[in-house]
Design an enzyme around this catalytic site. Sequence first.
Site, PDB file in Angstrom:
ATOM      1  N   PRO A   1      42.511  39.010  39.044  1.00 40.20           N
ATOM      2  CA  PRO A   1      42.356  38.632  37.644  1.00 40.20           C
ATOM      3  C   PRO A   1      42.051  39.804  36.713  1.00 40.20           C
ATOM      4  O   PRO A   1      41.344  40.732  37.079  1.00 40.20           O
ATOM      5  CB  PRO A   1      41.195  37.638  37.665  1.00 40.20           C
ATOM      6  CG  PRO A   1      40.498  37.849  38.950  1.00 40.20           C
ATOM      7  CD  PRO A   1      41.505  38.392  39.905  1.00 40.20           C
TER       8      PRO A   1
ATOM      9  N   TYR B   1      38.222  51.447  32.905  1.00 41.36           N
ATOM     10  CA  TYR B   1      39.442  51.332  33.704  1.00 41.36           C
ATOM     11  C   TYR B   1      40.546  52.306  33.308  1.00 41.36           C
ATOM     12  O   TYR B   1      41.578  52.360  33.973  1.00 41.36           O
ATOM     13  CB  TYR B   1      39.976  49.896  33.631  1.00 41.36           C
ATOM     14  CG  TYR B   1      38.980  48.880  34.114  1.00 41.36           C
ATOM     15  CD1 TYR B   1      38.651  48.788  35.463  1.00 41.36           C
ATOM     16  CD2 TYR B   1      38.343  48.021  33.234  1.00 41.36           C
ATOM     17  CE1 TYR B   1      37.718  47.865  35.914  1.00 41.36           C
ATOM     18  CE2 TYR B   1      37.410  47.087  33.670  1.00 41.36           C
ATOM     19  CZ  TYR B   1      37.105  47.017  35.011  1.00 41.36           C
ATOM     20  OH  TYR B   1      36.187  46.112  35.454  1.00 41.36           O
TER      21      TYR B   1
ATOM     22  N   ASN C   1      43.642  44.826  45.175  1.00 39.29           N
ATOM     23  CA  ASN C   1      42.570  44.963  44.204  1.00 39.29           C
ATOM     24  C   ASN C   1      42.256  43.537  43.761  1.00 39.29           C
ATOM     25  O   ASN C   1      42.927  43.002  42.883  1.00 39.29           O
ATOM     26  CB  ASN C   1      42.977  45.827  43.013  1.00 39.29           C
ATOM     27  CG  ASN C   1      41.850  46.002  42.022  1.00 39.29           C
ATOM     28  OD1 ASN C   1      40.882  45.257  42.020  1.00 39.29           O
ATOM     29  ND2 ASN C   1      41.988  46.993  41.153  1.00 39.29           N
TER      30      ASN C   1
ATOM     31  N   ALA D   1      37.587  40.575  40.110  1.00 38.77           N
ATOM     32  CA  ALA D   1      36.339  39.816  40.211  1.00 38.77           C
ATOM     33  C   ALA D   1      36.306  38.890  41.419  1.00 38.77           C
ATOM     34  O   ALA D   1      35.215  38.506  41.868  1.00 38.77           O
ATOM     35  CB  ALA D   1      36.109  39.017  38.932  1.00 38.77           C
TER      36      ALA D   1
ATOM     37  N   HIS E   1      33.960  39.573  44.528  1.00 39.30           N
ATOM     38  CA  HIS E   1      32.551  39.202  44.579  1.00 39.30           C
ATOM     39  C   HIS E   1      32.331  37.700  44.736  1.00 39.30           C
ATOM     40  O   HIS E   1      31.189  37.263  44.879  1.00 39.30           O
ATOM     41  CB  HIS E   1      31.859  39.679  43.299  1.00 39.30           C
ATOM     42  CG  HIS E   1      32.363  40.998  42.823  1.00 39.30           C
ATOM     43  ND1 HIS E   1      32.194  42.169  43.541  1.00 39.30           N
ATOM     44  CD2 HIS E   1      33.081  41.343  41.730  1.00 39.30           C
ATOM     45  CE1 HIS E   1      32.775  43.166  42.887  1.00 39.30           C
ATOM     46  NE2 HIS E   1      33.321  42.685  41.792  1.00 39.30           N
TER      47      HIS E   1
ATOM     48  N   ASP F   1      39.099  34.535  53.820  1.00 40.64           N
ATOM     49  CA  ASP F   1      39.653  33.743  54.927  1.00 40.64           C
ATOM     50  C   ASP F   1      41.144  34.001  55.100  1.00 40.64           C
ATOM     51  O   ASP F   1      41.636  34.109  56.228  1.00 40.64           O
ATOM     52  CB  ASP F   1      39.396  32.257  54.705  1.00 40.64           C
ATOM     53  CG  ASP F   1      37.948  31.858  54.935  1.00 40.64           C
ATOM     54  OD1 ASP F   1      37.176  32.663  55.508  1.00 40.64           O
ATOM     55  OD2 ASP F   1      37.585  30.734  54.538  1.00 40.64           O
TER      56      ASP F   1
ATOM     57  N   GLU G   1      41.315  47.768  50.510  1.00 42.55           N
ATOM     58  CA  GLU G   1      40.788  47.248  49.252  1.00 42.55           C
ATOM     59  C   GLU G   1      40.655  48.400  48.265  1.00 42.55           C
ATOM     60  O   GLU G   1      40.127  49.461  48.614  1.00 42.55           O
ATOM     61  CB  GLU G   1      39.418  46.609  49.509  1.00 42.55           C
ATOM     62  CG  GLU G   1      38.750  46.051  48.283  1.00 42.55           C
ATOM     63  CD  GLU G   1      37.377  45.456  48.586  1.00 42.55           C
ATOM     64  OE1 GLU G   1      36.774  44.897  47.664  1.00 42.55           O
ATOM     65  OE2 GLU G   1      36.903  45.556  49.749  1.00 42.55           O
TER      66      GLU G   1
ATOM     67  N   HIS H   1      39.512  49.528  44.213  1.00 46.76           N
ATOM     68  CA  HIS H   1      38.876  49.259  42.921  1.00 46.76           C
ATOM     69  C   HIS H   1      39.062  50.486  42.050  1.00 46.76           C
ATOM     70  O   HIS H   1      38.798  51.614  42.496  1.00 46.76           O
ATOM     71  CB  HIS H   1      37.391  48.941  43.082  1.00 46.76           C
ATOM     72  CG  HIS H   1      37.154  47.690  43.850  1.00 46.76           C
ATOM     73  ND1 HIS H   1      37.284  46.443  43.275  1.00 46.76           N
ATOM     74  CD2 HIS H   1      36.854  47.488  45.149  1.00 46.76           C
ATOM     75  CE1 HIS H   1      37.057  45.524  44.196  1.00 46.76           C
ATOM     76  NE2 HIS H   1      36.800  46.138  45.346  1.00 46.76           N
TER      77      HIS H   1
ATOM     78  N   SER I   1      37.418  51.287  39.265  1.00 46.04           N
ATOM     79  CA  SER I   1      36.105  51.850  38.945  1.00 46.04           C
ATOM     80  C   SER I   1      35.265  51.920  40.220  1.00 46.04           C
ATOM     81  O   SER I   1      35.589  51.300  41.232  1.00 46.04           O
ATOM     82  CB  SER I   1      35.399  50.989  37.894  1.00 46.04           C
ATOM     83  OG  SER I   1      35.055  49.725  38.440  1.00 46.04           O
TER      84      SER I   1
END
Length: 145
Positions: free
Chosen positions: A10, A23, A74, A77, A80, A87, A98, A100, A102
Amino acid sequence: MSLFFVLNGPNLNLLGQRQPEIYGRDTLADVEAACRAVATASDHELFFAQSNREYELIDWIHEARGKAAGIVINPGAFSHTSIAILDALNAYEAPVIEVHISNIHKREVFRHHSYVSTRADGVIAGLGIDGYCVALRHLIARQTR
């Protein structure tokens, strides 16, 4: 020739517009172009997608099963909050990196934990959009080992 998935969660569709002080000014189209250049240079295929909907990310992870040699994700949100994405990734047998943009560990405390990290074979945070290419190059290099 292998296929790799690069999945974005998102708000990444707003990359370059949303909080550029965090970003940067590069857009998601810039990220895709950089990833395609890496894949093409090594004669690999790329599926690149973004969604603000959790179920679409899960569907793409399911689609990658038995098809993709690796996933760069990526989750935004959803990192978290989403046990469902975790799963789905746990049911995927190939490597997962993974990413990110930032450094989530220098930000708000709630961002310090990622469910996805418990499945990821590697985590890259804080390298800006370069993290995507680092992740993709790593997955490609694993193919030749």
